[in-house]
Design a protein around this motif. Sequence first.
Motif, PDB file in Angstrom:
ATOM      1  N   VAL A  48       0.835  -1.197   0.000  1.00 58.84           N
ATOM      2  CA  VAL A  48       0.000   0.000   0.000  1.00 58.84           C
ATOM      3  C   VAL A  48       0.874   1.252   0.000  1.00 58.84           C
ATOM      4  O   VAL A  48       2.034   1.220   0.400  1.00 58.84           O
ATOM      5  CB  VAL A  48      -0.950   0.023   1.220  1.00 58.84           C
ATOM      6  CG1 VAL A  48      -1.923  -1.146   1.159  1.00 58.84           C
ATOM      7  CG2 VAL A  48      -0.179   0.006   2.519  1.00 58.84           C
ATOM      8  N   ASP A  49       0.288   2.361  -0.457  1.00 62.16           N
ATOM      9  CA  ASP A  49       1.008   3.629  -0.394  1.00 62.16           C
ATOM     10  C   ASP A  49       0.795   4.250   0.987  1.00 62.16           C
ATOM     11  O   ASP A  49       0.157   3.659   1.854  1.00 62.16           O
ATOM     12  CB  ASP A  49       0.592   4.569  -1.527  1.00 62.16           C
ATOM     13  CG  ASP A  49      -0.861   5.015  -1.442  1.00 62.16           C
ATOM     14  OD1 ASP A  49      -1.519   4.814  -0.388  1.00 62.16           O
ATOM     15  OD2 ASP A  49      -1.361   5.571  -2.438  1.00 62.16           O
ATOM     16  N   PRO A  54      -4.160   0.310  -1.899  1.00 63.25           N
ATOM     17  CA  PRO A  54      -3.392  -0.777  -2.506  1.00 63.25           C
ATOM     18  C   PRO A  54      -2.736  -0.317  -3.804  1.00 63.25           C
ATOM     19  O   PRO A  54      -3.337   0.410  -4.588  1.00 63.25           O
ATOM     20  CB  PRO A  54      -4.444  -1.857  -2.768  1.00 63.25           C
ATOM     21  CG  PRO A  54      -5.758  -1.166  -2.699  1.00 63.25           C
ATOM     22  CD  PRO A  54      -5.582   0.068  -1.883  1.00 63.25           C
ATOM     23  N   ARG A  55      -1.481  -0.703  -3.995  1.00 66.00           N
ATOM     24  CA  ARG A  55      -0.731  -0.286  -5.181  1.00 66.00           C
ATOM     25  C   ARG A  55      -0.184  -1.453  -5.996  1.00 66.00           C
ATOM     26  O   ARG A  55      -0.216  -1.419  -7.196  1.00 66.00           O
ATOM     27  CB  ARG A  55       0.435   0.633  -4.792  1.00 66.00           C
ATOM     28  CG  ARG A  55      -0.015   1.968  -4.361  1.00 66.00           C
ATOM     29  CD  ARG A  55      -0.609   2.680  -5.535  1.00 66.00           C
ATOM     30  NE  ARG A  55      -1.192   3.924  -5.113  1.00 66.00           N
ATOM     31  CZ  ARG A  55      -2.108   4.561  -5.783  1.00 66.00           C
ATOM     32  NH1 ARG A  55      -2.561   4.095  -6.908  1.00 66.00           N
ATOM     33  NH2 ARG A  55      -2.591   5.691  -5.335  1.00 66.00           N
ATOM     34  N   SER A  56       0.368  -2.452  -5.331  1.00 64.30           N
ATOM     35  CA  SER A  56       0.970  -3.552  -6.087  1.00 64.30           C
ATOM     36  C   SER A  56       1.078  -4.792  -5.209  1.00 64.30           C
ATOM     37  O   SER A  56       0.890  -4.730  -4.003  1.00 64.30           O
ATOM     38  CB  SER A  56       2.362  -3.147  -6.588  1.00 64.30           C
ATOM     39  OG  SER A  56       3.211  -2.853  -5.493  1.00 64.30           O
TER      40      SER A  56
END
Length: 99
Positions: A48-49, A54-56
Motif C-alpha cells: 500500500v502507499d 493498494p498499489r501492487s
Amino acid sequence: MNTILRLLEPLIGREIRIGENRGTVIEVHDDPPSLIMRAENTPDAVQVDYFGRPRSMTQPTWTQSITGDSGRGLHPDLQRQLPIETARALDEFIKSRQA
C-alpha cells in the motif's frame, strides 16, 4: 566499509531458514546487525502507499537479527547454516561489542 558489513554482504542472495521461516537475504544492515529477508513460498502481499491505498503485489519481507534471543552470540539457526569461518567471525564480532 565496516567489518560487520564485510561479513554480512556475502550472504545476500543466500536462502536461510530461521525457525519455521525460510527466506532469501536481500539486504544487510550494520546497526543493529541484521538481515533483511524476502519470504519464500508464501503468497504475495498487497503493498500500500502512505494513504493505505493498494498499489501492487509484493513478496513479504522481514528483518532478522543475527543475534540469538540472549543477544550475546550469533543466532543458533545461522550458526548451523553459515560457513564456519563466517559464523565464528560474526560470533566474535557480537561478543566484542558487549565488552
